[in-house]
Design an enzyme around this catalytic site. Structure first.
Site, PDB file in Angstrom:
ATOM      1  N   GLY A 110       0.839  -1.211   0.000  1.00 55.55           N
ATOM      2  CA  GLY A 110       0.000   0.000   0.000  1.00 55.55           C
ATOM      3  C   GLY A 110       0.862   1.244   0.000  1.00 55.55           C
ATOM      4  N   THR A 128       6.499  -6.510   1.815  1.00 59.09           N
ATOM      5  CA  THR A 128       7.608  -6.202   0.895  1.00 59.09           C
ATOM      6  C   THR A 128       8.922  -6.756   1.433  1.00 59.09           C
ATOM      7  OG1 THR A 128       6.469  -4.228   0.154  1.00 59.09           O
ATOM      8  CG2 THR A 128       8.844  -4.248  -0.194  1.00 59.09           C
ATOM      9  N   ASP A 131       0.999   1.794   9.166  1.00 60.41           N
ATOM     10  CA  ASP A 131       0.627   0.962  10.324  1.00 60.41           C
ATOM     11  C   ASP A 131       1.674   0.986  11.441  1.00 60.41           C
ATOM     12  OD1 ASP A 131      -1.393   0.290   8.580  1.00 60.41           O
ATOM     13  OD2 ASP A 131      -0.591  -1.685   8.089  1.00 60.41           O
ATOM     14  N   ARG A 153     -23.760  13.959  20.461  1.00 61.84           N
ATOM     15  CA  ARG A 153     -23.731  12.602  19.884  1.00 61.84           C
ATOM     16  C   ARG A 153     -22.475  11.838  20.283  1.00 61.84           C
ATOM     17  NH1 ARG A 153     -25.405  14.531  13.810  1.00 61.84           N
ATOM     18  NH2 ARG A 153     -27.613  14.011  13.965  1.00 61.84           N
ATOM     19  N   MET A 190      -7.213   2.982  10.049  1.00 59.85           N
ATOM     20  CA  MET A 190      -6.507   1.800   9.532  1.00 59.85           C
ATOM     21  C   MET A 190      -5.469   1.278  10.543  1.00 59.85           C
ATOM     22  SD  MET A 190      -5.929   2.462   5.513  1.00 59.85           S
ATOM     23  CE  MET A 190      -7.208   2.085   4.328  1.00 59.85           C
ATOM     24  N   GLU A 211      -9.324  -0.536  12.751  1.00 55.31           N
ATOM     25  CA  GLU A 211     -10.087  -1.450  11.888  1.00 55.31           C
ATOM     26  C   GLU A 211      -9.989  -2.911  12.358  1.00 55.31           C
ATOM     27  OE1 GLU A 211      -8.459  -1.241   7.915  1.00 55.31           O
ATOM     28  OE2 GLU A 211      -6.449  -1.753   8.594  1.00 55.31           O
ATOM     29  N   ARG A 246     -23.138   8.315  15.482  1.00 51.93           N
ATOM     30  CA  ARG A 246     -22.779   8.333  14.053  1.00 51.93           C
ATOM     31  C   ARG A 246     -21.387   7.733  13.897  1.00 51.93           C
ATOM     32  NH1 ARG A 246     -27.373   9.474  13.880  1.00 51.93           N
ATOM     33  NH2 ARG A 246     -28.414  11.219  12.853  1.00 51.93           N
ATOM     34  N   HIS A 272      -8.831   5.492   3.042  1.00 53.41           N
ATOM     35  CA  HIS A 272      -7.572   5.811   2.366  1.00 53.41           C
ATOM     36  C   HIS A 272      -7.179   7.281   2.438  1.00 53.41           C
ATOM     37  CE1 HIS A 272      -8.527   1.795   0.972  1.00 53.41           C
ATOM     38  NE2 HIS A 272      -7.239   1.661   0.753  1.00 53.41           N
ATOM     39  N   GLN A 310      -6.148   8.398   4.961  1.00 56.60           N
ATOM     40  CA  GLN A 310      -4.960   8.279   5.837  1.00 56.60           C
ATOM     41  C   GLN A 310      -3.694   7.986   5.045  1.00 56.60           C
ATOM     42  OE1 GLN A 310      -6.449   5.798   9.539  1.00 56.60           O
ATOM     43  NE2 GLN A 310      -7.740   5.503   7.765  1.00 56.60           N
TER      44      GLN A 310
HETATM   45  O1  F6P Z   1      -0.934  -1.608   5.408  1.00 55.10           O
HETATM   46  C1  F6P Z   1      -1.479  -0.376   5.072  1.00 55.10           C
HETATM   47  C2  F6P Z   1      -2.988  -0.457   4.985  1.00 55.10           C
HETATM   48  O2  F6P Z   1      -3.472   0.841   4.716  1.00 55.10           O
HETATM   49  C3  F6P Z   1      -3.668  -1.027   6.222  1.00 55.10           C
HETATM   50  O3  F6P Z   1      -3.727  -0.130   7.275  1.00 55.10           O
HETATM   51  C4  F6P Z   1      -5.000  -1.437   5.650  1.00 55.10           C
HETATM   52  O4  F6P Z   1      -5.573  -2.492   6.371  1.00 55.10           O
HETATM   53  C5  F6P Z   1      -4.650  -1.891   4.251  1.00 55.10           C
HETATM   54  O5  F6P Z   1      -3.393  -1.311   3.929  1.00 55.10           O
HETATM   55  C6  F6P Z   1      -5.665  -1.509   3.203  1.00 55.10           C
HETATM   56  O6  F6P Z   1      -5.294  -2.067   1.998  1.00 55.10           O
HETATM   57  P1  F6P Z   1      -5.955  -1.671   0.599  1.00 55.10           P
HETATM   58  O7  F6P Z   1      -5.334  -0.375   0.152  1.00 55.10           O
HETATM   59  O8  F6P Z   1      -5.597  -2.796  -0.276  1.00 55.10           O
HETATM   60  O9  F6P Z   1      -7.427  -1.514   0.815  1.00 55.10           O
END
Ligand code: F6P
Length: 366
Positions: free
Chosen positions: A15, A120, A142, A177, A184, A237, A281, A287, A289
């Site tokens: 990623g 990687t 991460d 709320r 992630m 997540e 909510r 993404h 992030q």
């Molecule tokens: O490893 C980076 C990461 O953004 C994780 O935090 C997340 O679970 C995963 O990649 C998401 O992957 P993709 O971009 O394939 O949805």
């Protein structure tokens, strides 16, 4: 014949994240200054298998320090040892590592700099075992590589979470709320922990500490009774309740890690609303992030990593990965870097600091 290296390959795997271009620039600029040629391999290991590369000249790496993403492209489906091939209606997983090595030979590269996370580094290590000269640079939002104090990209992701929490704070307080935000981090809770701490979350839920629903409900109810009529819940997540499983969005065997996590915020928000009666909510940052410009911290770290990687290449210290140790960039073997995942521990300083200012981790333990 001189035994100096003359030509290096560079790729970005897995990623993407902010800071990749700053590393590429940190590799290429000193390489060019020393008369080395730099080949950019396109789309991560996919490009290595399919022979997709392009020469990187000075002009290509100029002006990219602050640019998000990667000018080389990336992929988390191109593992040469786990290559998805379509046979009729089926996807078969095959080994294409020999093709990858043949392409490196054909390109005439003396060393490959692989910029990426644990996936990687695993691939780089296996290619190294087959005789390829590899050097690693640790990337991932991460922050789950134990061998380095920090990976680049993490700080930029935490910045996004912190800013989002600031924004959710004002609207949560206006509408009284509970706001649940999903961040992630895969199986590690560093983004939720650091982002939640920076953004003043009241509850932080992490994969490392399975939480109790009662603790979560009680925390928001108590705040409500004390006149704090809103709560911010930052959920990783990969967070899961005691006795339950992680919430999975999708399983895809073409990926190095077939599980794609996602959906926990919606689940947590629903349970809180039903069980406390408080309007709730949820927001999934996803993404965002991984996008955008790197923070100054990540630009500096990425530049240090990139320039250190080319130093390692010049010294022929193959099989090593640049790593942050305190304030210094040092190196560790790629093999040791993949042997241990860095997870949040209950005695992590950030956990203790969060507990001390009243953050709940949804567990009675601390
Ligand atoms: O490893 C980076 C990461 O953004 C994780 O935090 C997340 O679970 C995963 O990649 C998401 O992957 P993709 O971009 O394939 O949805």
């Amino acid at each position: 014949m001189s035994d100096k290296i003359k030509r290096i390959g560079v790729l970005t795997g897995g990623g993407d994240c902010p800071g990749l271009n700053a590393v590429i620039r940190g590799v290429a600029k000193p390489a060019h200054d020393n008369g080395l040629q730099v080949l950019g391999i396109l789309d991560g290991f996919e490009g290595l298998v399919l022979g997709k590369g392009k020469e990187l000249y000075n002009k290509d790496v100029s002006g990219i320090l602050a640019q998000g993403g990667t000018i080389l492209g990336s992929s988390n489906k191109g593992d040469p040892f786990h290559w998805p091939e379509r046979v009729g209606d089926e996807i078969k997983i095959v080994d294409k590592s020999e093709e990858a090595l043949k392409n490196c030979d054909a390109w005439g590269i003396d060393a490959l700099i692989a910029i990426g996370g644990d996936g990687t580094m695993h691939i780089a290590h296996q290619l190294g075992e087959m005789g390829l000269n590899v050097i690693g640079v640790p990337k991932t939002i991460d922050n789950d590589l134990d061998a380095t104090d920090q990976t680049f990209g993490h700080d930029s992701a935490v910045f996004v979470v912190s800013e989002a929490l600031d924004r959710l704070h004002t609207t949560a307080s206006s509408h009284h709320r509970v706001m649940v935000i999903e961040v992630m981090g895969r199986y590690a809770g560093w983004i939720a922990l650091h982002g939640g701490l920076a953004g003043g979350a009241d509850i932080i839920l992490l994969p490392e500490f399975p939480f109790s629903w009662d603790e979560v409900y009680q925390k928001v109810m108590k705040r409500n009774m004390r006149g704090k009529r809103f709560s911010l819940v930052c959920v990783a997540e990969g967070a899961l309740a005691e006795g339950e499983k992680m919430v999975v969005e999708e399983t895809d065997i073409k990926r190095t890690d077939p599980l794609r996590l996602g959906g926990v915020a919606k689940y947590v928000a629903k349970k809180i609303e039903i069980n406390t009666g408080l309007e709730t909510r949820y927001t999934v940052l996803g993404h965002t992030q991984r996008g955008g410009s790197p923070t100054p911290y990540d630009r500096i770290l990425s530049t240090k990593f990139g320039t250190y990687a080319i130093y390692l290449a010049n010294k022929k210290r193959f099989g090593e990965m640049a790593a942050l140790k305190g304030n210094e960039i040092k190196s560790v073997s790629i093999e040791s870097a993949i042997s241990k995942q860095k997870l949040v521990l209950c005695d992590s300083q950030a956990v203790r600091a969060a507990s001390a200012v009243g953050v709940s981790f949804g567990t009675k333990d601390f």
